[in-house]
Motif scaffolding. Structure first.
Motif, PDB file in Angstrom:
ATOM      1  N   GLY A 197       0.651  -1.123   0.120  1.00 26.25           N
ATOM      2  CA  GLY A 197      -0.030   0.096   0.388  1.00 26.25           C
ATOM      3  C   GLY A 197       0.402   1.113   0.275  1.00 26.25           C
ATOM      4  O   GLY A 197       2.099   0.895   0.428  1.00 26.25           O
ATOM      5  N   PHE A 198       0.295   1.892  -0.400  1.00 20.05           N
ATOM      6  CA  PHE A 198       1.229   3.640  -0.258  1.00 20.05           C
ATOM      7  C   PHE A 198       1.304   4.410   0.987  1.00 20.05           C
ATOM      8  O   PHE A 198       1.741   5.083   1.135  1.00 20.05           O
ATOM      9  CB  PHE A 198       0.234   4.506  -1.749  1.00 20.05           C
ATOM     10  CG  PHE A 198       0.927   5.814  -2.208  1.00 20.05           C
ATOM     11  CD1 PHE A 198       2.223   5.491  -2.470  1.00 20.05           C
ATOM     12  CD2 PHE A 198       0.721   7.195  -1.055  1.00 20.05           C
ATOM     13  CE1 PHE A 198       2.959   6.800  -3.189  1.00 20.05           C
ATOM     14  CE2 PHE A 198       1.760   8.130  -1.658  1.00 20.05           C
ATOM     15  CZ  PHE A 198       2.801   8.104  -2.795  1.00 20.05           C
ATOM     16  N   TYR A 199       0.127   4.319   1.933  1.00 24.66           N
ATOM     17  CA  TYR A 199      -0.159   4.985   2.692  1.00 24.66           C
ATOM     18  C   TYR A 199       0.481   4.181   4.063  1.00 24.66           C
ATOM     19  O   TYR A 199       1.541   4.512   4.839  1.00 24.66           O
ATOM     20  CB  TYR A 199      -1.483   5.569   3.227  1.00 24.66           C
ATOM     21  CG  TYR A 199      -2.196   6.904   2.585  1.00 24.66           C
ATOM     22  CD1 TYR A 199      -1.216   7.959   2.032  1.00 24.66           C
ATOM     23  CD2 TYR A 199      -2.516   6.176   0.554  1.00 24.66           C
ATOM     24  CE1 TYR A 199      -1.763   8.993   0.919  1.00 24.66           C
ATOM     25  CE2 TYR A 199      -2.254   7.629  -0.313  1.00 24.66           C
ATOM     26  CZ  TYR A 199      -2.137   8.545  -0.035  1.00 24.66           C
ATOM     27  OH  TYR A 199      -2.184   9.416  -1.395  1.00 24.66           O
ATOM     28  N   GLY A 200      -0.736   3.837   4.726  1.00 25.28           N
ATOM     29  CA  GLY A 200       0.156   3.055   6.073  1.00 25.28           C
ATOM     30  C   GLY A 200       1.430   2.482   6.083  1.00 25.28           C
ATOM     31  O   GLY A 200       2.468   2.220   6.748  1.00 25.28           O
ATOM     32  N   PRO A 201       0.495   1.021   4.601  1.00 22.15           N
ATOM     33  CA  PRO A 201       1.861   0.299   4.690  1.00 22.15           C
ATOM     34  C   PRO A 201       2.845   1.114   4.054  1.00 22.15           C
ATOM     35  O   PRO A 201       4.509  -0.002   4.907  1.00 22.15           O
ATOM     36  CB  PRO A 201       1.243  -0.472   3.873  1.00 22.15           C
ATOM     37  CG  PRO A 201      -0.091  -0.651   3.969  1.00 22.15           C
ATOM     38  CD  PRO A 201       0.425   1.282   4.224  1.00 22.15           C
ATOM     39  N   ARG A 207      -4.968  10.775   8.005  1.00 23.79           N
ATOM     40  CA  ARG A 207      -5.365  10.952   8.977  1.00 23.79           C
ATOM     41  C   ARG A 207      -6.163   9.295   9.793  1.00 23.79           C
ATOM     42  O   ARG A 207      -7.347   9.421  10.677  1.00 23.79           O
ATOM     43  CB  ARG A 207      -7.362  11.727   8.057  1.00 23.79           C
ATOM     44  CG  ARG A 207      -7.737  12.603   8.960  1.00 23.79           C
ATOM     45  CD  ARG A 207      -8.855  13.025   7.890  1.00 23.79           C
ATOM     46  NE  ARG A 207      -9.942  11.546   8.096  1.00 23.79           N
ATOM     47  CZ  ARG A 207     -10.942  11.103   8.620  1.00 23.79           C
ATOM     48  NH1 ARG A 207     -11.460  11.468   9.968  1.00 23.79           N
ATOM     49  NH2 ARG A 207     -11.767  10.379   8.033  1.00 23.79           N
ATOM     50  N   THR A 208      -5.400   8.730   9.797  1.00 20.32           N
ATOM     51  CA  THR A 208      -4.819   7.850  10.767  1.00 20.32           C
ATOM     52  C   THR A 208      -3.674   7.791  11.730  1.00 20.32           C
ATOM     53  O   THR A 208      -2.563   8.588  11.249  1.00 20.32           O
ATOM     54  CB  THR A 208      -4.591   6.899   9.312  1.00 20.32           C
ATOM     55  OG1 THR A 208      -3.899   7.064   8.831  1.00 20.32           O
ATOM     56  CG2 THR A 208      -5.657   6.657   8.990  1.00 20.32           C
ATOM     57  N   ALA A 212       3.133   1.095  13.381  1.00 21.20           N
ATOM     58  CA  ALA A 212       4.152   1.275  13.837  1.00 21.20           C
ATOM     59  C   ALA A 212       5.110   2.584  13.466  1.00 21.20           C
ATOM     60  O   ALA A 212       5.872   2.697  12.728  1.00 21.20           O
ATOM     61  CB  ALA A 212       5.065   0.621  12.724  1.00 21.20           C
ATOM     62  N   PRO A 213       4.504   3.572  14.687  1.00 21.00           N
ATOM     63  CA  PRO A 213       5.225   5.110  14.583  1.00 21.00           C
ATOM     64  C   PRO A 213       6.390   5.383  13.795  1.00 21.00           C
ATOM     65  O   PRO A 213       6.875   6.051  13.677  1.00 21.00           O
ATOM     66  CB  PRO A 213       5.009   5.677  15.567  1.00 21.00           C
ATOM     67  CG  PRO A 213       4.378   4.962  16.988  1.00 21.00           C
ATOM     68  CD  PRO A 213       4.733   2.977  15.932  1.00 21.00           C
ATOM     69  N   ARG A 214       7.594   4.088  13.977  1.00 24.44           N
ATOM     70  CA  ARG A 214       8.772   4.156  14.643  1.00 24.44           C
ATOM     71  C   ARG A 214       9.513   3.382  12.679  1.00 24.44           C
ATOM     72  O   ARG A 214      10.708   2.718  12.504  1.00 24.44           O
ATOM     73  CB  ARG A 214       9.646   4.409  15.169  1.00 24.44           C
ATOM     74  CG  ARG A 214       9.330   4.877  16.326  1.00 24.44           C
ATOM     75  CD  ARG A 214      10.906   5.038  17.369  1.00 24.44           C
ATOM     76  NE  ARG A 214      11.637   4.988  17.215  1.00 24.44           N
ATOM     77  CZ  ARG A 214      12.615   3.436  17.773  1.00 24.44           C
ATOM     78  NH1 ARG A 214      12.139   2.344  17.780  1.00 24.44           N
ATOM     79  NH2 ARG A 214      13.510   3.338  17.303  1.00 24.44           N
TER      80      ARG A 214
END
Ligand code: R1P
Ligand code: URA
Length: 284
Positions: A197-201, A207-208, A212-214
């Protein structure tokens, strides 16, 4: 014999998604993600003899300096790479009339010219790099039995441990060394992460909240036997792993259009893409 539901053909005998007959494709094939990039490549051919397509899979085949060459758009993601590589392999290695494997198995050269985001301070926007290895965070290769080399297993294990919180099973593929020598001898050699994916992955949050913030920081700082993860995109690991499995030769050259380290996007992404296209075609 391969049955009709395993390898689906259109009425004219062409393969189902690519809409191509064996004579429509050359054995050197440039992959681009965006279908609008196909004419940007083929405009440099001496002549174009075939333009065909279906959905996002557009193919132009022609000649460059007397040699036959094709450019195919794959669309986005390794699910599409599964389709493109299986159908290209069938065009070369299956007799589409009898649906029997050809007695002699043929290999093709695949050169991806893609765009990508850097996750490494040594790789800046507007740079062109080559993926020596690619690590897939998608699930494509869970559906295939492939032999992995010791080097690939070493990289996979370090990454699996670093990202155990995701529960993903990364897989690794490698560029063909002779294609690297020919097309990318002077480029920065990196390890590419192919994301599903492009965003989360890819660790983006609009807006999410990401799981894994780091992600970028951890991936960028891993030491993989002296090598480092350099960039993120969405196809290379699938291209490498499937090509390694089928015995095709593959290389992925990426124009860096974004830097996730210094939060920048290229001011002229088309210029670096055009440079990457010319670099590959000059060396063909
Ligand atoms: C995302 O914008 C797309 O761009 C990159 C990613 O891999 C993904 O396909 O590659 P392409 O420029 O080849 O499409
Ligand atoms: N393509 C991607 O998949 N990610 C980026 O950051 C840029 C291009």
């Amino acid at each position: 014999m391969i049955n009709d539901s395993e390898l689906i053909l259109n009425q004219d005998g062409s393969v189902y998604h690519l809409n191509l007959l064996p004579e429509d494709i050359a054995d050197t094939i440039i992959f681009v993600g965006d279908q609008e990039r196909v004419p940007l490549v083929s405009q440099h051919f001496d002549r174009i003899e075939i333009k065909k397509g279906k959905r996002e899979f557009i193919t132009h085949t022609g000649y460059l300096r007397g040699k036959r060459i094709s450019v195919v758009s794959t669309g986005i993601g390794t699910d599409n790479i599964d389709i493109v590589i299986n159908e290209i392999d069938a065009l070369f290695n299956v007799d589409l009339q009898t649906k029997m494997l050809n007695p002699e198995i043929r290999s093709v050269d695949i050169i991806r010219i893609g765009t990508s985001g850097s996750m490494n301070p040594n790789v800046a926007t507007d740079q062109i790099i080559v993926s020596e290895f690619a690590v897939g965070f998608d699930s494509l290769m869970q559906f295939y039995k492939k032999q992995y080399t010791e080097e690939e297993v070493g990289i996979r294990d370090i990454i699996t441990n670093a990202f155990s919180e995701f529960g993903v099973k990364p897989y690794v593929g490698k560029a063909n060394e002779s294609l690297v020598e020919r097309y990318a001898y002077d480029l920065y050699k990196g390890i590419t992460v192919t994301a599903p994916g492009f965003y989360g992955p890819q660790g983006r949050k609009v807006r999410t909240q990401e799981a894994a913030p780091r992600f970028i920081e951890v991936a960028g700082s891993l030491d993989l036997a002296g090598r480092h993860i350099t960039n993120l995109e969405m196809e290379t690991a699938g291209i490498y792993a499937l090509s390694n499995m089928f015995g095709h030769r593959a290389i992925s050259i990426n124009a860096i259009v974004a830097s996730r380290v210094d939060a920048r996007f290229s001011e002229q992404p088309q210029a670096v893409i055009q440079r990457a296209i010319l670099l590959v075609l000059d060396r063909f």
